[in-house]
Design a protein around this motif. Structure first.
Motif, PDB file in Angstrom:
ATOM      1  N   GLU A   1       0.400  -1.341  -0.174  1.00 45.85           N
ATOM      2  CA  GLU A   1       0.113   0.041  -0.256  1.00 45.85           C
ATOM      3  C   GLU A   1       0.680   0.870   0.477  1.00 45.85           C
ATOM      4  N   GLY A   2       0.255   2.386  -0.795  1.00 46.57           N
ATOM      5  CA  GLY A   2       1.172   3.367  -0.766  1.00 46.57           C
ATOM      6  C   GLY A   2       2.543   3.144  -1.409  1.00 46.57           C
ATOM      7  N   LEU A   3       2.713   2.730  -1.791  1.00 56.18           N
ATOM      8  CA  LEU A   3       4.458   2.387  -2.844  1.00 56.18           C
ATOM      9  C   LEU A   3       4.017   2.615  -3.988  1.00 56.18           C
ATOM     10  N   ALA A   4       5.594   3.252  -4.178  1.00 55.09           N
ATOM     11  CA  ALA A   4       5.110   3.660  -6.298  1.00 55.09           C
ATOM     12  C   ALA A   4       5.253   1.957  -6.972  1.00 55.09           C
ATOM     13  N   PRO A   5       4.680   1.551  -7.955  1.00 56.21           N
ATOM     14  CA  PRO A   5       5.125   0.704  -8.921  1.00 56.21           C
ATOM     15  C   PRO A   5       6.778  -0.228  -8.495  1.00 56.21           C
TER      16      PRO A   5
ATOM     17  N   ASN B   1       7.099   7.515  -3.291  1.00 53.73           N
ATOM     18  CA  ASN B   1       7.172   7.874  -1.761  1.00 53.73           C
ATOM     19  C   ASN B   1       8.065   8.289  -1.235  1.00 53.73           C
TER      20      ASN B   1
ATOM     21  N   HIS C   1      -2.272   8.071  -5.806  1.00 48.11           N
ATOM     22  CA  HIS C   1      -1.235   6.686  -5.619  1.00 48.11           C
ATOM     23  C   HIS C   1      -1.855   6.133  -6.913  1.00 48.11           C
TER      24      HIS C   1
END
Lengths: 232, 288, 338, 249, 419
Positions: free
Chosen positions: A161-165, D44, D207
């Motif tokens: 969750e909330g992490l860049a791909p 992030n 996101h």
């Protein structure tokens, strides 16, 4: 059978969240727990780890009953939770964050130097405080922190969750490696594609009940089922 | 010369404050409780020391006394404070305030309302010639003991796993328990450690100050000033704050005694108005 | 609809009944006190402390700010009024009384302006610092204040020609009237939009800033209002005791008012009043029986934390339908618009 | 985009925010045109939320200038900015949990009320009515008297936005409004945002890349405190630098 | 929840029982005459307070054994003043209005005593201020109903300073507690020193409540005075002496001062306690009445009497004797009987309450701390002198009209005088 959850019912205050949830995980197996927001995934995790005590049902881990034990007692049985907010200690350095959870056991043999190999970027940040890490680095540290505890099973709550791909892929790769060393995983995710790449089997929850269980391929190959269960 | 010796006096007065303030800070940082019973635990430390020393000798007293206080602290944590979890911080105040009342009266019931005579042992009385200055031995002894304790505490907090747990617990307790660490047991130990520091301060002060049931009542507020000045939850802050307060009071006595009890509050107010988190305070107010 | 109105009527009737019973109770209380061996003096002091606790609780319970030094304002107002009567208007009670309140509120406003930028527990500590400053200035300025010995010789004179507060009972009634006015005023304040914002600040300060409130000026206003009510209590205590004394501004007094508020319950108006009644009464009552009253009082505090974690009002609140006090509670969440 | 120069709602000029040696926001020039929905994406820790915090005065900035409708605003305290018309929502839920839903909104409306500071008035009917209108707009009117912490996660998110729009902003800054929402809840949120963009300029941090691509007029990509690319959704999708740093293909 | 309700009802029942018990008791005591003792029983002066209560009880027992006073049995009701002004005022009021006390006696703190004096005046009840030695009791806070048994600041410092000048050197170092009481004590002693050509090396003002005295000790050590004269009291004095001993200064100079409470001397203990001090009474005062009192006290309580016991005892006795002479409990008559009436105060010369300020005019004992072990804790020093001498008027050490212009008869005329 490593973990055997047998029809547990859990409550938050007065609201009934989990209805007769049963889950089984074998030694060395990795299982995904999918479902929409509010389906009861996190509550299931919290019930296993003891943050929520089920009102009925039983949870057996390695033959031992967990219901009624406190979180720290449960963790000492060999389960570790990687929480969704990561909960890195912001005032400790990366090294200290690892040292505090370091634990020897017969189940596996992860050491801090193994971690440096697994996540070289953490070695570089060894002396940085937790609060200075980016989200991805925190997630790596959270996983690493559970690893050096040398547990039999890791519970990962929304690890992506909330992490860049790009980071998501990196973490997923590591999780597969970890599973290969014989540690069982339960991955809770909304991002079901990534979770199913790692897990061999999956449970889908809906409104506090298990709505589906079966091999991962059953879902990945069936768009109808995806739509029905996960509302994609 | 008199200024210099007065500065040294200030440092020694400061050490008593530091020991008290560290205990307070440690307890607040980890458990979020402002321990209003800290002053009476100081008194208890003095009484235990006096009583044990009467049966044995000074040295045994000064070691056993504070340990007893630590045990009392652990008892309080184990059977009362555990009920406070998740409640407003002020309930800790209510509880410790009540405890302070109870302990003070228990002291009176056991040892009477009057004071207890207790003096510096012969081996520590007299003066030491430092070359530039002649100074009472007992005060230098206090300075030595406190320095040793501070170093030990620093090593404990930064180099041991228990220390890491205390620091981590000050930020995220649930996570500490999720690492398989029994948090409540850690709390019991931390409270014991904090109260033991108060006990040590009381034991060291016993030969200098009158040992009476109310002796600790006046020391609590200056100790709040010390931790607030230094910055909540900072070990260095407590030390620097204690020394500043000690020296400021001592110098004020020399220059204008009228201001000696005002000055610490003036300093504190000024510092906090310029730097609202104190000298070494960090965001989050936890213990580091 | 019908059902609704009948309930409202019933409620109104209940309220009128409650008010009548309340007035009767206020008048009977001293008699009751006497029958159990206490005094009208104590009954009066209880309501003075109730005003103090109410004023303090505007800050603690409704704005979420902890002050450890409120006794400074309680004591300062009594000294201000005492000195004014001694040196300026020896024949008046009303003018020193008003001066004490005005002067203290002014000083409180200045100090408040200075310290309001500190946050949380630091604010609490700064209030200790300032209360100690006020205390030590009063103690050290012996020429003016008579230092540790306190200021005696204060006289209670009729307020106006037709309002005689000299007899004990008259003064008791006067204090009760002031108490009721303060209670009503605070009730208006906490229900006003302003009061709602205070509670919003208590719940989530950052959010209040980000919807456009100058939170600091709200906090400051709340502080000043709180000092105002505290100073009302302070001057009333002076003319009850006819003596201004340094302990009235000591930290123990600040601690006591916090305890009253906590014991009663801090998220409503009735709580602090109950707390003031219970603590003031018990302190006097127990110490008449035993020298070791501290152990009992301390034990009661500990028991409270264990049994009534939300204060007495919080405890009654839980009884729901059967709660005899419910209609007297300010209906914070349900009142909205009707 | 017509030939006439578009009006600029919010602009940052060489904005810098350093935490010690860390350059959280490094020399950012950002322009929000009036009436557009401008998204900011990035990995992030790229500095997006810090950038928001600078724009809304939560942190003092290290260097640079911020303009709102042509006026410099970097030194104006947050609460005044809100009254001027710059308002934000939060990544972490930030509502008044113990107040009811309608009170949450009403308090926000009341901030614009001239009588707000008077402790001796009553709550007026107009404010309450306005609050209910806003609840209708965000679809929470049926929960108006519930204590807000009892709402579901998604509804709390909506309430968060409701509070924000109750301050009648001209520029709305939304920080990850979709975080933790299910697809269903997202379906409730997107129309609300589409409705809002008619009346105000919006900056969106998000996101959920699909949502960003479908909603935005312009997208800026941040990485290591700098804006590395800017353009319409198609341009961004095809930008090589962006793919490498963020999408990771 | 049920558990909580049980708790609550238990508390309520307990309170009700206590209340009923209390009121029943109050009714039971109603026909008797109540002597109200206001002493601190918690706080720093608690130990002294307990000795005071014992003294009153002894006096009442003695009169009750003889059949009471004017046909009434005397009953003691004690309240804890906690040495706090508002508490003291409330307790005094409670004793008068609810317990029907005919007389109040006690209290160590002068501030509290002054406040209680005001309460007593409001209700026209005689208050014997035993144990408060600030000048305000007989000066600005004096009341027609208030009598002070303790030494005044004038008496103790006059006696002490004269004794020191006669027996020790003339280079004095003053250490003065920085509030009214300390300043008055210093003024009296310094005036005598000056009149006799002595040198004042310094006068250091010490804030009340100081815990660390090293700065003063270093200065004193350098100054090497003949006499160190201290106007410091209570806990401050204890802390000073412990540090004085710790600095090795004991024995290097003559130490003396305005006050040394017995309880303070006990807290210091034989190793540390030193100096010569003024004392209002000690059990080894060698008169037959004093010895009889001491014996009766030991017989009843098994401990030696302390001087607060004497103060409270003698105050009670003086009051009761005045009642007997007046033949009535009426306060106006009793005041008249108390004023200027000479009686045996268990001292070598008869004592009396001076009419104009209600101070007990009496001798002061100078006591020197014993070097070795103490025979018992009440006997920590031996009496080395008595002031004033046998041929000097008894009120020569008390304030003159110029020093204390209080004339109660002018300020508070009795109501019968008004008519």
């Amino acid at each position: 059978m490593l973990l055997k959850i047998d029809s547990i019912n859990s409550y938050y205050g007065k609201s009934h969240i989990l209805y007769d949830v049963s889950i089984k995980v074998d030694r060395g197996e990795s299982v995904a727990l999918l479902g929409r927001n509010g389906a009861g995934k996190t509550t299931t995790m919290n019930s296993i780890i003891g943050l929520v005590t089920p009102k009925s049902g039983s949870i057996q881990f390695d033959g031992k009953e967990l219901v009624g034990l406190k979180p720290d007692q449960i963790v000492r049985q060999g389960i570790s939770l990687v929480p969704d907010t990561r909960r890195i200690f912001p005032n400790l350095t990366v090294l200290e964050n690892l040292k505090i959870s370091e634990r020897k056991s017969a189940d596996s043999n992860w050491t801090i130097s193994d971690i440096w190999e697994l996540f070289p970027e953490l070695l570089r940040l060894k002396a940085s405080r937790g609060r200075e890490l980016s989200g991805g680095e925190q997630q790596m540290l959270a996983v690493a922190r559970s690893l050096v505890g040398n547990h039999k099973m890791l519970l990962l709550d929304e690890p992506f969750e909330g992490l860049a791909p790009i980071i998501v892929k990196r973490i997923a790769k590591t999780l597969i490696e970890i599973q290969k060393t014989g540690i069982s995983l339960i991955i809770v995710e909304q991002n079901f594609r990534m979770a199913l790449e790692i897990a061999t089997r999956c449970y889908v929850m809906n409104l506090g009940r298990i709505a589906f269980d079966g091999p991962s391929s059953a879902i990945t190959e069936n768009p109808e089922l995806q739509k029905k269960l996960l509302a994609v | 010369m008199i200024v210099l010796s007065q500065v040294i006096n200030g440092l020694i007065l400061g050490t008593i404050y530091i020991l008290m303030a560290l205990g307070l800070s440690l307890i607040r940082g980890t458990m979020g409780i402002l321990n209003f019973a800290h002053g009476v635990l100081f008194t208890l430390g003095a009484y235990f020391t006096v009583k044990v020393a009467m049966l044995t000798n000074f040295w045994v007293g000064i070691i056993i006394g504070p340990i007893f206080v630590g045990l009392v602290g652990m008892f309080i944590q184990r059977f009362f404070m555990r009920r406070l979890q998740g409640k407003h911080e002020l309930f800790g105040l209510l509880l410790t305030f009540g405890m302070a009342y109870i302990i003070e009266d228990i002291i009176k019931i056991i040892w009477g309302v009057g004071g207890q005579p207790f003096n510096i042992p012969p081996s520590l009385s007299g003066f030491v010639n430092l070359g530039f200055l002649i100074y009472p031995t007992y005060r230098l002894f206090i300075l030595g003991v406190t320095t040793f304790l501070l170093l030990a505490l620093y090593i404990f907090l930064n180099k041991t796993k228990a220390g890491l747990i205390i620091k981590a617990g000050s930020r995220d307790l649930t996570m500490v328990s999720l690492l398989g660490i029994p948090v409540q047991k850690v709390f019991t130990l931390v409270f014991g450690l904090g109260t033991m520091l108060a006990g040590i301060a009381g034991a060291l002060a016993a030969p200098m100050w009158g040992v009476q049931p109310t002796m600790g009542n006046k020391i609590l507020i200056p100790c709040f000033v010390v931790i607030c000045l230094g910055g909540m939850g900072s070990l260095i802050g407590a030390v620097v704050g204690g020394l500043i307060i000690g020296v400021a009071v001592s110098l004020a006595i020399l220059i204008q005694p009228f201001f000696s009890d005002l000055i610490i509050y003036v300093i504190m107010a000024t510092v906090l108005l310029v730097r609202p988190r104190g000298l070494f305070g960090e965001v989050g107010e936890a213990f580091e | 609809m019908n059902l609704g109105t009948s309930i409202t009527k019933k409620n109104a009737a209940f309220r009128v009944g409650a008010v009548i019973i309340g007035i009767f109770a206020f008048i009977m209380l001293p008699t009751l006190f006497k029958s159990i061996g206490s005094t009208m003096f104590l009954a009066t002091e209880i309501f003075i402390f109730a005003i103090f606790a109410l004023g303090f609780n505007l800050l603690l319970g409704f704005t979420g700010i902890i002050s450890f030094g409120h006794a400074a304002w309680f004591g300062l107002s009594s000294y201000a009024a005492a000195l004014f009567q001694r040196h300026v208007t020896p024949d008046s009670t009303l003018i020193p009384l008003l001066f004490g309140i005005l002067f203290t509120t002014l000083i409180g406003a200045l100090v408040g302006k200075l310290i309001i930028k500190t946050r949380g527990i630091y604010f609490a500590y700064v209030t200790i610092a300032f209360s100690q400053l006020v205390l030590f200035i009063i103690i050290r300025w012996t020429k003016l204040t008579n230092g540790e010995n306190g200021l005696g010789g204060i006289e209670r004179k009729p307020l106006f020609k037709f309002i005689d507060i000299v007899p004990e009972f008259n003064y008791y009634i006067f204090v009760v009237i002031v108490f009721i006015l303060v209670f009503i005023l605070l009730n208006i304040i906490i229900k006003s939009p302003f009061g709602r914002v205070l509670q919003a600040i208590r719940e989530n300060r950052t959010r209040a800033i980000f919807i456009g409130y100058n939170v600091r000026s709200y906090e400051l206003t709340s502080y000043i209002l709180s000092v105002f009510f505290t100073s009302v209590a302070g001057v009333l205590d002076l003319f009850l005791l006819k003596y201004a004394f340094p302990e009235s501004m000591a930290t123990t007094m600040s601690g006591e008012v916090i305890i009253m508020t906590l014991v009663g319950g801090m998220h409503n108006l009735t709580g602090p009043v109950l707390g003031a009644i219970i603590i003031t009464f018990l302190k006097d009552f127990i110490s008449s029986f035993t020298d070791r009253w501290m152990i009992f009082l301390g034990g009661i505090f500990v028991l409270f934390v264990m049994v009534f974690p939300e204060g007495i009002m919080g405890f009654f609140g839980k009884w729901g339908g059967n709660n005899p006090f419910k209609s007297l509670l300010p209906k914070r969440d349900k009142e909205s618009e009707s | 985009m017509s030939e006439t120069t578009p009006k600029i709602a919010l602009r940052s000029q060489n904005l810098k925010k350093h935490f010690g040696a860390i350059k959280a926001v490094d020399d950012v020039n950002f322009t929000l045109e009036e009436g557009t929905l401008h998204s900011i994406i990035g990995p992030n820790g790229a500095g997006k939320t810090t950038f928001f915090n600078c724009l809304t005065g939560k942190f003092p900035i290290t260097e640079g200038k911020i303009f709102f409708e042509g006026k410099e605003i970097q030194n104006i305290p947050t609460y005044k900015l809100v009254r001027l018309g710059v308002c934000r929502s939060f990544q972490i839920l930030n509502i008044f949990k113990k107040l009811t839903v309608v009170e949450n909104v009403r308090i926000a409306i009341q901030a614009r009320h001239p009588q707000r500071f008077n402790p001796f008035t009553k709550i007026d009917r107009k404010t309450s009515e306005e609050a209910e209108q806003i609840l209708e707009r965000i679809g929470l009117e049926s929960f108006k008297n519930s204590v807000s912490q009892e709402l579901s996660h998604g509804d709390q998110r909506l309430l968060e936005i409701g509070i924000t729009i109750a301050t009648a902003p001209k520029v709305l800054l939304l920080d990850e409004p979709a975080a933790g929402l299910s697809k269903q809840e997202l379906q409730k949120l997107i129309p609300v945002i589409n409705e809002l963009r008619k009346t105000m300029s919006i900056v969106l941090i998000e996101h959920d890349i699909d949502m960003v691509l479908s909603l935005s007029d312009i997208i800026s990509v941040m990485s290591f405190g700098k804006i590395i690319a800017e353009g319409c959704p198609e341009e961004i999708q095809n930008n090589e630098k962006v793919r490498k740093a963020y999408l990771g293909d | 929840m049920y558990k909580n309700r049980k708790w609550l009802s238990l508390v309520v029942i307990a309170l009700l029982v206590l209340m009923m018990g209390n009121s029943a008791w109050a009714q039971f005591t109603a026909p008797q005459k109540v002597i109200g003792v206001v002493e601190p029983r918690s706080g720093v002066y608690a130990e002294i307070g307990e000795y005071g209560i014992k003294g009153v009880q002894l006096a009442l027992d003695q009169y009750n054994a003889k059949g009471g006073v004017l046909g009434s049995e005397l009953v003691l009701v004690a309240e804890d003043t906690q040495s706090v002004v508002n508490v003291g005022a409330q307790k005094a009021r409670k004793l008068i209005t609810e317990r029907g006390a005919v007389m109040l006696v006690g209290e160590v703190s002068s501030a509290v005593a002054a406040a209680m004096g005001a309460v007593a005046a409001e209700f026209n009840v005689i208050y014997m201020a035993a144990g408060a030695n600030s000048n305000n009791i007989t000066n600005e806070d004096a009341k027609r109903v208030m009598f002070r048994t303790d030494l005044s600041n004038w008496q103790s410092n006059n006696a002490m300073a004269n004794y020191l000048l006669k027996n020790y050197g003339k280079r004095w170092y003053f250490l003065t507690s920085d509030y009214t009481w300390g300043h008055t004590a210093y003024n009296v002693a310094a005036k005598i020193l000056k009149e006799n050509g002595g040198t004042q090396l310094a006068n250091d003002l010490v804030p009340f409540g100081t815990s660390d005295y090293s700065a003063y000790l270093l200065k004193i050590r350098q100054a090497k005075p003949d006499v160190l004269y201290m106007s410091i009291g209570g806990t401050d004095l204890i802390n000073f002496f412990k540090q004085f001993a710790g600095f090795g200064l004991k024995g290097t100079m003559q130490v003396s001062g305005a006050i040394m409470n017995d309880s303070d001397a006990w807290t210091l203990g034989p190793g540390v306690m030193t100096g010569v001090w003024p004392k209002v009474w000690a059990y080894n005062v060698d008169t037959p009445a004093s010895k009889a009192f001491t014996q009766a006290f030991i017989a009843k309580y098994g401990v030696y009497p302390e001087n607060e016991s004497w103060q409270d005892y003698i105050s009670t006795v003086a009051y009761i004797e005045a009642v007997k002479r007046a033949g009535t409990w009426n306060y106006e008559q009793v005041i008249k009987q108390l004023e200027d009436y000479k009686f045996d105060g268990l001292k070598s010369r008869p004592v009396y309450f001076r009419a104009r300020d209600h101070q007990l005019i009496q001798e002061v004992y100078i006591v020197k701390a014993r070097d070795g072990a103490w025979p018992n804790k009440q006997d920590w020093g031996e009496i080395v002198a008595v002031y004033p001498g046998p041929d000097v008027p008894l009120d020569s050490i008390e304030s003159t009209m110029a020093e204390n212009p209080m004339v109660l008869q002018n300020k508070y005329p009795l109501s019968i005088d008004k008519k």
